[in-house]
Design a protein around this motif. Structure first.
Motif, PDB file in Angstrom:
ATOM      1  N   PRO A   1       0.601  -1.112  -0.008  1.00 40.91           N
ATOM      2  CA  PRO A   1      -0.172  -0.036   0.075  1.00 40.91           C
ATOM      3  C   PRO A   1       0.794   1.163   0.098  1.00 40.91           C
ATOM      4  O   PRO A   1       1.965   1.283   0.460  1.00 40.91           O
ATOM      5  N   TRP A   2       0.177   2.335  -0.370  1.00 43.89           N
ATOM      6  CA  TRP A   2       1.070   3.594  -0.342  1.00 43.89           C
ATOM      7  C   TRP A   2       1.331   4.044   0.772  1.00 43.89           C
ATOM      8  O   TRP A   2       0.370   3.720   1.699  1.00 43.89           O
ATOM      9  N   GLY A   3       2.426   4.673   1.221  1.00 46.26           N
ATOM     10  CA  GLY A   3       2.867   5.146   2.281  1.00 46.26           C
ATOM     11  C   GLY A   3       2.201   6.592   2.779  1.00 46.26           C
ATOM     12  O   GLY A   3       2.782   7.687   2.788  1.00 46.26           O
ATOM     13  N   VAL A   4       0.804   6.385   2.856  1.00 46.97           N
ATOM     14  CA  VAL A   4      -0.011   7.616   3.170  1.00 46.97           C
ATOM     15  C   VAL A   4      -0.351   7.513   4.768  1.00 46.97           C
ATOM     16  O   VAL A   4      -0.833   6.609   5.278  1.00 46.97           O
ATOM     17  N   GLY A   5      -0.336   8.734   5.437  1.00 51.41           N
ATOM     18  CA  GLY A   5      -0.571   8.693   6.826  1.00 51.41           C
ATOM     19  C   GLY A   5      -2.177   8.429   6.916  1.00 51.41           C
ATOM     20  O   GLY A   5      -2.960   8.849   6.124  1.00 51.41           O
ATOM     21  N   ASP A   6      -2.645   8.092   8.115  1.00 54.90           N
ATOM     22  CA  ASP A   6      -3.915   7.691   8.506  1.00 54.90           C
ATOM     23  C   ASP A   6      -4.936   9.208   8.237  1.00 54.90           C
ATOM     24  O   ASP A   6      -6.042   9.210   7.789  1.00 54.90           O
TER      25      ASP A   6
END
Length: 122
Positions: free
Chosen positions: A12-17
């Motif tokens: 998954p993309w490293g995007v914050g919550d």
């Protein structure tokens, strides 16, 4: 199990919550606004009802893409059976729906220009 020990079909993309929640909220508002515009257009007669046969399959493909992305990026222990099933069964269904929508849209446009099928009430 710690996230570092999970297996992924696709990382998954490293995007914050927080970012994911904001983008998801914006997308939800956009979907709701689009649905309202389409429904108003249909009720007022601006949207030819035959175009629902184009819009409907594309909505289904969008839903399949969202669920499919979640399945493909799910962290699992061992084999991700859902990812395999999605690629084997879901991809051809989605491709078929897109081909149908494009063909139906072209047919509707060609019928309008060529004097072929008249719209209801004409």
């Amino acid at each position: 199990m710690p996230a570092g020990e999970l297996d992924y079909a696709f990382q998954p993309w490293g995007v914050g919550d927080g970012v994911a929640a904001v983008v998801g909220g914006i997308a939800l508002v956009g979907v709701a606004a689009g649905a309202v515009v389409l429904m108003r257009g249909a009720r007022r007669g601006v949207l030819d009802p035959r175009w629902w046969s184009v819009v409907g399959p594309l909505v289904v493909v969008g839903l399949m893409a969202g669920v499919g992305w979640r399945v493909l990026t799910a962290g699992v222990v061992g084999a991700n059976i859902g990812a395999g099933l999605l690629l084997v069964l879901g991809a051809p269904v989605a491709a078929g729906l897109v081909v149908w929508a494009v063909a139906r849209g072209v047919w509707l446009i060609a019928g309008r220009r060529g004097g072929g099928v008249a719209s209801p009430g004409v």
